[in-house]
Design a protein around this motif. Structure first.
Motif, PDB file in Angstrom:
ATOM      1  N   GLU A 238       0.466  -1.153  -0.475  1.00  0.00           N
ATOM      2  CA  GLU A 238       0.117   0.531   0.051  1.00  0.00           C
ATOM      3  C   GLU A 238       1.207   1.217   0.216  1.00  0.00           C
ATOM      4  O   GLU A 238      -0.007   2.265   0.086  1.00  0.00           O
ATOM      5  N   GLY A 239       2.564   1.025   0.254  1.00  0.00           N
ATOM      6  CA  GLY A 239       2.637   2.303  -0.211  1.00  0.00           C
ATOM      7  C   GLY A 239       3.111   2.568  -0.924  1.00  0.00           C
ATOM      8  O   GLY A 239       2.880   1.952  -1.881  1.00  0.00           O
ATOM      9  N   GLN A 240       4.521   3.602  -1.528  1.00  0.00           N
ATOM     10  CA  GLN A 240       4.960   4.189  -2.526  1.00  0.00           C
ATOM     11  C   GLN A 240       5.703   2.746  -3.539  1.00  0.00           C
ATOM     12  O   GLN A 240       6.431   2.027  -2.778  1.00  0.00           O
ATOM     13  N   VAL A 241       5.822   3.405  -4.902  1.00  0.00           N
ATOM     14  CA  VAL A 241       6.352   1.868  -5.621  1.00  0.00           C
ATOM     15  C   VAL A 241       7.830   2.210  -5.382  1.00  0.00           C
ATOM     16  O   VAL A 241       8.477   4.272  -5.793  1.00  0.00           O
ATOM     17  N   PRO A 242       9.269   2.114  -5.617  1.00  0.00           N
ATOM     18  CA  PRO A 242      10.251   2.842  -5.719  1.00  0.00           C
ATOM     19  C   PRO A 242      10.306   3.690  -6.700  1.00  0.00           C
ATOM     20  O   PRO A 242       9.864   2.960  -7.896  1.00  0.00           O
ATOM     21  N   ALA A 243      11.303   4.465  -7.150  1.00  0.00           N
ATOM     22  CA  ALA A 243      11.624   5.549  -8.050  1.00  0.00           C
ATOM     23  C   ALA A 243      12.285   4.149  -8.700  1.00  0.00           C
ATOM     24  O   ALA A 243      12.134   4.829 -10.243  1.00  0.00           O
ATOM     25  N   GLU A 244      13.036   3.588  -8.578  1.00  0.00           N
ATOM     26  CA  GLU A 244      13.839   2.665  -9.608  1.00  0.00           C
ATOM     27  C   GLU A 244      12.974   2.301 -10.700  1.00  0.00           C
ATOM     28  O   GLU A 244      13.375   1.933 -11.559  1.00  0.00           O
ATOM     29  N   LEU A 245      11.527   1.846 -10.011  1.00  0.00           N
ATOM     30  CA  LEU A 245      10.816   1.288 -10.532  1.00  0.00           C
ATOM     31  C   LEU A 245       9.801   2.384 -11.911  1.00  0.00           C
ATOM     32  O   LEU A 245       8.792   2.103 -12.601  1.00  0.00           O
ATOM     33  N   LEU A 246       9.473   3.344 -11.507  1.00  0.00           N
ATOM     34  CA  LEU A 246       8.838   4.394 -12.109  1.00  0.00           C
ATOM     35  C   LEU A 246       9.498   5.184 -13.132  1.00  0.00           C
ATOM     36  O   LEU A 246       9.140   6.028 -13.550  1.00  0.00           O
ATOM     37  N   ARG A 247      10.632   5.591 -13.529  1.00  0.00           N
ATOM     38  CA  ARG A 247      11.507   5.825 -14.457  1.00  0.00           C
ATOM     39  C   ARG A 247      11.013   5.504 -16.232  1.00  0.00           C
ATOM     40  O   ARG A 247      10.659   4.510 -16.181  1.00  0.00           O
TER      41      ARG A 247
END
Length: 562
Positions: A238-247
């Motif tokens: 339920e938390g934030q998706v890690p930034a590495e996967l949002l590239r």
């Protein structure tokens, strides 16, 4: 070919030591094939000789495994799961010898190596190293630790007894699932410490690099639940998706819209559960790999229990969390210390098996098939792996696992791959180099037994399967055929295969021109050099092209137009 454009184990070289400059210059020298006398075994008797660390290099999307500084092709065989114990090894080595294999893939077990917390026993490792050297065979160690086919069954007993400290995952509606939690910090730290000890021990005990690669875990993931639904895991989900996967490049590879932040469900929708599990498992395995690689830079890989590559099934139909084709981008981001993701192929049908090879042959991922079915229908894929620039091939369960030792000698599955390996072994270094240079093309007999063609510049290779001498297609009555073309020059080829006729058609600039075989030489390779047995002509070439039966042979063919 420029040295500066070659990547070693994923990192681009900016400054290279003299020794690796000389090694790579030697490999990429056009006269390498004539200068090198390749051998099946790469062991050197002198204990004082320096053995370069095995490495994986990449050039223009193609890969090579370097062993002793030269391209190496793994002609492998994998022992059964519980055959890595001393009493089981004689039949393992017997199978390796009969196969003409140059590499044994063999498990090493966490439960045996660390039977009590912090107390390590490397006696089996020592025995495997000793026997590998005696048999002049390389080793790939399979680290059976937190995961083995999705379960924790090779964890030490002291961990299994403490399910609170080392928990399994929780399925929907609090259903217990027989799979270790990737969110257990205690389990991760224990696995890291044990793996570091293994890799540190190898660095000291195996300076000649009998072990050329290590598999980290075995088919990690979970059956019976798409992900962990424990309270701890749910908070992370339920938390934030890690930034590495949002590239942007990662989201594009996953076919997802751009997003700057959000929960797993918001960013990934219906795929959120599986993607979360893949990230969690990959981060765990990647952390174990990174800890081991920090002390020993041997190539590391993770093997994969596959999903159907053609139908895009949902994750409830396969082992969720492993590096299946749809989540490879997640694994690449989450586990950068893993040098490659390797498919375990148990699809006998040609369309599925070949599609798997296509999916795992990537610029960022060398193709290695560390585990494939041992039936005759699987042996036909050996040349296909080479055509993809693959670094190795290994049927599973080569020993009989303690059953019917008398009958194993006549196992047709073992005989099928042994024929391929017997032909490949003396020219193994050449095959590895040709594959790296993109000179290998291959076809396998499909279920419809249709004629197949291969583009070879100004020629097409034409492959008819069966063993008829009348030029009429004859379906292979027992096993499937295959064929491999190695293009040495515009009009010069190495051909081999099984149960097929091989011929050519002029195309491109040769279209419409009359042509003929200038010479068809049949022979063998000895110490990496072609040795003539006979020149084929007449009946051996005129009925639909040269024929190869159930035992593969090597043909050196030169063509001319008139």
């Amino acid at each position: 070919m420029s040295i500066k454009n070659i990547k070693i184990s994923g990192g681009r070289i900016n400054s290279i030591s003299l020794i690796y400059f000389l090694i790579l210059s030697f490999i990429l020298n056009p006269g390498y094939g004539q200068a090198v006398k390749a051998r099946q075994n790469t062991f050197v008797k002198s204990k004082e000789k320096t053995h370069p660390l095995p490495r994986i290099i990449e050039k223009d999307g193609r890969h090579a495994l370097l062993v002793d500084g030269q391209p190496f092709l793994i002609l492998g065989g994998q022992a059964h799961n519980s055959s890595g114990w001393p009493g089981m090894l004689p039949q393992v080595w017997s199978a390796i010898e009969r196969m003409h294999a140059n590499t044994l893939e063999v498990p090493i077990y966490w439960e045996q190596i660390e039977p009590q917390p912090g107390k390590f026993d490397f006696s089996v490792v020592d025995l495997l190293l000793k026997q590998g050297r005696e048999h002049k065979v390389h080793l790939v160690f399979l680290w059976f630790a937190t995961w083995k086919n999705g379960s924790n069954h090779y964890m030490p007993e002291w961990m299994k007894r403490d399910s609170h400290k080392y928990p399994n995952i929780t399925g929907l509606n609090h259903k217990p699932v027989d799979s270790p939690s990737p969110h257990s910090i205690a389990a991760l730290e224990a696995d890291k410490k044990a793996f570091v000890r293994v890799m540190s021990y190898l660095k000291k005990a195996d300076q000649q690099h009998t072990v050329i690669m290590v598999q980290v875990e075995n088919e990690p993931g979970a059956w019976d639940s798409v992900r962990d639904y424990s309270d701890e895991a749910q908070k992370l989900f339920e938390g934030q998706v890690p930034a590495e996967l949002l590239r942007p490049e990662i989201l594009k590879a996953l076919n997802k819209p751009l997003a700057f932040q959000g929960s797993w469900g918001k960013v990934f929708g219906n795929d959120a559960d599986e993607y979360f599990q893949a990230w969690s498992v990959a981060r765990y395995v990647g952390a174990v790999a990174a800890a081991g690689k920090a002390v020993n830079q041997l190539p590391l890989y993770a093997n994969v229990a596959l999903r159907d590559p053609l139908t895009n099934p949902t994750a409830s139909n396969y082992e969720s969390g492993g590096a299946t084709d749809n989540v490879i981008p997640i694994w690449k981001v989450a586990a950068p210390a893993i040098d490659l993701l390797a498919p375990d192929i148990y699809f006998p049908e040609s369309e599925r098996a070949l599609k798997v090879m296509e999916l795992y042959d990537r610029r960022d991922n060398p193709l290695f098939v560390p585990e494939i079915g041992s039936g005759e229908e699987y042996a036909r894929y050996f040349f296909a792996v080479l055509a993809h620039g693959g670094i190795g091939f290994a049927p599973f369960g080569i020993d009989n696992n303690g059953r019917d030792p008398e009958n194993r000698e006549n196992d047709p599955a073992l005989k099928a791959v042994s024929r391929e390996y017997a032909l490949a072994a003396p020219m193994m270094r050449d095959l590895a180099r040709w594959s790296f240079e993109g000179k290998v093309k291959s076809v396998v007999e499909r279920e419809d037994h249709a004629i197949q063609k291969i583009e070879l510049g100004s020629w097409q290779g034409v492959v008819t399967f069966g063993n008829s001498k009348s030029g009429i297609k004859l379906v292979n009555p027992v096993s499937f055929g295959n064929a491999m073309f190695v293009q040495l020059g515009e009009n010069e080829f190495i051909l081999t295969g099984t149960n097929c006729h091989l011929t050519f058609e002029p195309t491109g600039k040769n279209t419409g021109k009359p042509w003929q075989y200038l010479k068809i030489e049949e022979g063998t390779y000895e110490n990496g050099l072609f040795k003539l047995l006979r020149i084929r002509n007449g009946d051996e070439t005129d009925w639909g092209g040269p024929e190869i039966g159930s035992a593969p042979v090597i043909l050196h063919v030169t063509l001319i137009t008139r």
